[in-house]
Design a protein around this motif. Structure first.
Motif, PDB file in Angstrom:
ATOM      1  N   ILE A  32       0.865  -1.187   0.000  1.00  0.00           N
ATOM      2  CA  ILE A  32       0.000   0.000   0.000  1.00  0.00           C
ATOM      3  C   ILE A  32       0.892   1.225   0.000  1.00  0.00           C
ATOM      4  CG2 ILE A  32      -1.814   1.261   1.212  1.00  0.00           C
ATOM      5  CD1 ILE A  32      -2.651  -1.385   2.500  1.00  0.00           C
ATOM      6  N   ILE A  33       0.746   2.055  -1.022  1.00  0.00           N
ATOM      7  CA  ILE A  33       1.556   3.260  -1.103  1.00  0.00           C
ATOM      8  C   ILE A  33       0.640   4.454  -1.358  1.00  0.00           C
ATOM      9  CG2 ILE A  33       3.542   1.956  -1.961  1.00  0.00           C
ATOM     10  CD1 ILE A  33       3.040   3.119  -4.704  1.00  0.00           C
ATOM     11  N   THR A  41      -1.864   4.100   7.143  1.00  0.00           N
ATOM     12  CA  THR A  41      -1.689   3.514   8.477  1.00  0.00           C
ATOM     13  C   THR A  41      -3.035   3.225   9.130  1.00  0.00           C
ATOM     14  OG1 THR A  41       0.496   4.489   8.852  1.00  0.00           O
ATOM     15  CG2 THR A  41      -0.798   3.956  10.805  1.00  0.00           C
ATOM     16  N   THR A  42      -3.988   4.121   8.967  1.00  0.00           N
ATOM     17  CA  THR A  42      -5.321   3.889   9.535  1.00  0.00           C
ATOM     18  C   THR A  42      -5.937   2.626   8.952  1.00  0.00           C
ATOM     19  OG1 THR A  42      -5.664   6.258   9.856  1.00  0.00           O
ATOM     20  CG2 THR A  42      -7.628   4.869   9.865  1.00  0.00           C
ATOM     21  N   LEU A  43      -5.772   2.429   7.654  1.00  0.00           N
ATOM     22  CA  LEU A  43      -6.297   1.217   7.023  1.00  0.00           C
ATOM     23  C   LEU A  43      -5.649  -0.022   7.619  1.00  0.00           C
ATOM     24  CD1 LEU A  43      -7.786  -0.479   4.958  1.00  0.00           C
ATOM     25  CD2 LEU A  43      -6.064   0.165   3.249  1.00  0.00           C
ATOM     26  N   LEU A  44      -4.340  -0.019   7.713  1.00  0.00           N
ATOM     27  CA  LEU A  44      -3.635  -1.186   8.237  1.00  0.00           C
ATOM     28  C   LEU A  44      -4.069  -1.485   9.670  1.00  0.00           C
ATOM     29  CD1 LEU A  44      -1.426  -2.913   6.793  1.00  0.00           C
ATOM     30  CD2 LEU A  44       0.216  -1.842   8.326  1.00  0.00           C
ATOM     31  N   ARG A  45      -4.154  -0.451  10.498  1.00  0.00           N
ATOM     32  CA  ARG A  45      -4.542  -0.630  11.904  1.00  0.00           C
ATOM     33  C   ARG A  45      -6.008  -1.030  12.036  1.00  0.00           C
ATOM     34  NH1 ARG A  45      -1.233   1.653  15.879  1.00  0.00           N
ATOM     35  NH2 ARG A  45      -3.062   2.310  17.085  1.00  0.00           N
ATOM     36  N   SER A  46      -6.819  -0.653  11.071  1.00  0.00           N
ATOM     37  CA  SER A  46      -8.226  -1.055  11.091  1.00  0.00           C
ATOM     38  C   SER A  46      -8.388  -2.551  10.869  1.00  0.00           C
ATOM     39  CB  SER A  46      -9.018  -0.295  10.013  1.00  0.00           C
ATOM     40  OG  SER A  46      -9.078   1.087  10.300  1.00  0.00           O
ATOM     41  N   LYS A 160       2.918 -17.108  14.218  1.00  0.00           N
ATOM     42  CA  LYS A 160       2.400 -17.757  13.015  1.00  0.00           C
ATOM     43  C   LYS A 160       1.068 -17.152  12.558  1.00  0.00           C
ATOM     44  CE  LYS A 160       4.807 -22.143  13.642  1.00  0.00           C
ATOM     45  NZ  LYS A 160       4.701 -23.608  13.743  1.00  0.00           N
ATOM     46  N   PRO A 161       1.054 -15.850  12.300  1.00  0.00           N
ATOM     47  CA  PRO A 161      -0.191 -15.219  11.840  1.00  0.00           C
ATOM     48  C   PRO A 161      -0.528 -15.631  10.419  1.00  0.00           C
ATOM     49  CG  PRO A 161       1.617 -13.663  11.658  1.00  0.00           C
ATOM     50  CD  PRO A 161       2.171 -14.890  12.334  1.00  0.00           C
ATOM     51  N   ASN A 162      -1.810 -15.625  10.100  1.00  0.00           N
ATOM     52  CA  ASN A 162      -2.216 -15.857   8.720  1.00  0.00           C
ATOM     53  C   ASN A 162      -1.704 -14.739   7.815  1.00  0.00           C
ATOM     54  OD1 ASN A 162      -4.379 -17.067  10.599  1.00  0.00           O
ATOM     55  ND2 ASN A 162      -4.745 -18.125   8.669  1.00  0.00           N
ATOM     56  N   ILE A 163      -1.781 -13.507   8.316  1.00  0.00           N
ATOM     57  CA  ILE A 163      -1.364 -12.338   7.556  1.00  0.00           C
ATOM     58  C   ILE A 163      -0.466 -11.468   8.425  1.00  0.00           C
ATOM     59  CG2 ILE A 163      -2.122 -10.276   6.291  1.00  0.00           C
ATOM     60  CD1 ILE A 163      -4.801 -11.693   5.818  1.00  0.00           C
ATOM     61  N   LEU A 164       0.648 -11.034   7.855  1.00  0.00           N
ATOM     62  CA  LEU A 164       1.559 -10.137   8.547  1.00  0.00           C
ATOM     63  C   LEU A 164       1.300  -8.715   8.044  1.00  0.00           C
ATOM     64  CD1 LEU A 164       3.904 -10.220  10.598  1.00  0.00           C
ATOM     65  CD2 LEU A 164       5.477 -10.387   8.660  1.00  0.00           C
ATOM     66  N   LEU A 165       0.984  -7.812   8.972  1.00  0.00           N
ATOM     67  CA  LEU A 165       0.742  -6.408   8.648  1.00  0.00           C
ATOM     68  C   LEU A 165       1.984  -5.613   9.031  1.00  0.00           C
ATOM     69  CD1 LEU A 165      -2.820  -6.080  10.262  1.00  0.00           C
ATOM     70  CD2 LEU A 165      -2.286  -6.722   7.911  1.00  0.00           C
ATOM     71  N   LEU A 166       2.502  -4.820   8.094  1.00  0.00           N
ATOM     72  CA  LEU A 166       3.734  -4.056   8.342  1.00  0.00           C
ATOM     73  C   LEU A 166       3.507  -2.593   7.994  1.00  0.00           C
ATOM     74  CD1 LEU A 166       4.934  -6.929   6.546  1.00  0.00           C
ATOM     75  CD2 LEU A 166       6.656  -6.266   8.217  1.00  0.00           C
ATOM     76  N   ASP A 167       3.642  -1.747   9.001  1.00  0.00           N
ATOM     77  CA  ASP A 167       3.392  -0.322   8.817  1.00  0.00           C
ATOM     78  C   ASP A 167       4.707   0.432   8.682  1.00  0.00           C
ATOM     79  OD1 ASP A 167       2.274   2.184   8.681  1.00  0.00           O
ATOM     80  OD2 ASP A 167       1.883   2.340  10.831  1.00  0.00           O
ATOM     81  N   GLU A 168       5.093   0.743   7.437  1.00  0.00           N
ATOM     82  CA  GLU A 168       6.332   1.490   7.174  1.00  0.00           C
ATOM     83  C   GLU A 168       7.496   0.936   8.021  1.00  0.00           C
ATOM     84  OE1 GLU A 168       6.851   3.691   4.935  1.00  0.00           O
ATOM     85  OE2 GLU A 168       5.078   4.924   4.574  1.00  0.00           O
ATOM     86  N   PRO A 169       7.839  -0.330   7.856  1.00  0.00           N
ATOM     87  CA  PRO A 169       8.820  -0.961   8.751  1.00  0.00           C
ATOM     88  C   PRO A 169      10.224  -0.389   8.662  1.00  0.00           C
ATOM     89  CG  PRO A 169       8.312  -2.397   6.910  1.00  0.00           C
ATOM     90  CD  PRO A 169       7.324  -1.265   6.852  1.00  0.00           C
ATOM     91  N   THR A 170      10.515   0.420   7.633  1.00  0.00           N
ATOM     92  CA  THR A 170      11.861   0.988   7.508  1.00  0.00           C
ATOM     93  C   THR A 170      11.882   2.503   7.702  1.00  0.00           C
ATOM     94  OG1 THR A 170      11.644   1.262   5.106  1.00  0.00           O
ATOM     95  CG2 THR A 170      12.555  -0.828   5.903  1.00  0.00           C
TER      96      THR A 170
END
Length: 247
Positions: A32-33, A41-46, A160-170
């Motif tokens: 997501i860019i 970020t709001t989308l990811l956290r939602s 072991k999550p089904n989906i890994l959510l990463l918010d601007e990890p770098t």
């Protein structure tokens, strides 16, 4: 794997997210860019209820869980959702009073009720895998930003999550530390870990993503393959965004 339908969120009269809908398949990576303030970020956290949408539906295709945000999910539904969604934050969010191994084992022991010895074994294997074998007993204050973020990724992956959510990890890292985190994510991508990634690293997104979502003003402008997005792009707004980041 997961259907996301009509996610909406407002704060007062200001629309943060508007009718966000997309699907993600098992093993797929979605990047997501978009510009700052677009709602990424709001989308990811939602998606794991750290932000509370006004409406929308999340449904896993295996029938294991369906969340209707308008109906206000109960505590058990939220817990089940978060068990399926691992979260990696911009600022690591490690526990300062716990060393690297303990940061990883805490959730395994306290949430999954795993025996301590087994949890430690998993933690040490992940630290070794992510190039942190010699930092197992180090506390966050003695770790570089890149090392802290790799510990944070290991902590999320351990569950072991089904989906890994990463918010601007770098985004919080100095440039010389970015590559070590991106290498870790590439390793997970090669292992077919399902991921939804908010990032400004366009070259990285092009390399690992199966789909690119461009978000602006809380709306999805386009969902395209990396080839379509970067090589066949004709949307002036997106072209300007890409150009501004010197892609």
């Amino acid at each position: 794997m997961l259907q996301i339908r009509d996610i909406n969120k407002k704060i007062g009269s200001h629309t943060i997210l508007s009718n966000i809908s997309f699907d993600i398949k098992k093993g797929e990576i979605i990047a997501i860019i978009g510009p700052s303030g677009s709602g990424k970020t709001t989308l990811l956290r939602s998606l794991n209820y750290l932000e509370i949408p006004d409406s929308g539906i999340l449904e896993f295709s295996d029938g294991s869980l369906k969340i209707d945000f308008k109906q206000h999910p109960n505590k058990q539904e939220i817990l089940n959702l978060r068990r399926k969604m691992g979260m990696v934050f911009q600022s690591y969010n490690l526990f300062a009073h716990l060393n690297a191994t303990q940061n990883i084992t805490q959730g395994l022991i306290s949430v999954q009720k795993m025996p301590k010895e087994k949890a430690i074994e998993i933690a040490l294997n992940l630290l070794n895998k992510f190039g942190l074998k010699d930092r197992a007993n180090a506390y966050p204050s003695s770790l570089s930003g890149g090392q802290q973020q790799r510990v944070a990724i290991a902590r999320a992956v351990a569950l072991k999550p089904n989906i890994l959510l990463l918010d601007e990890p770098t985004s919080a890292l100095d440039k010389e530390l970015v590559s070590e985190v991106l290498s870790t994510l590439k390793m997970l991508a090669n292992e077919h870990q399902t991921m939804i990634l908010v990032t400004h690293e366009l070259k990285f997104a092009k390399d690992i993503a199966d789909k690119i979502i461009f978000l602006e003003d809380g709306k999805i402008v386009t969902i395209e393959s990396p080839k379509e997005f970067f090589s066949s792009q004709n949307n002036p707004r997106i072209l300007k965004f890409i150009g501004d980041l010197n892609y």
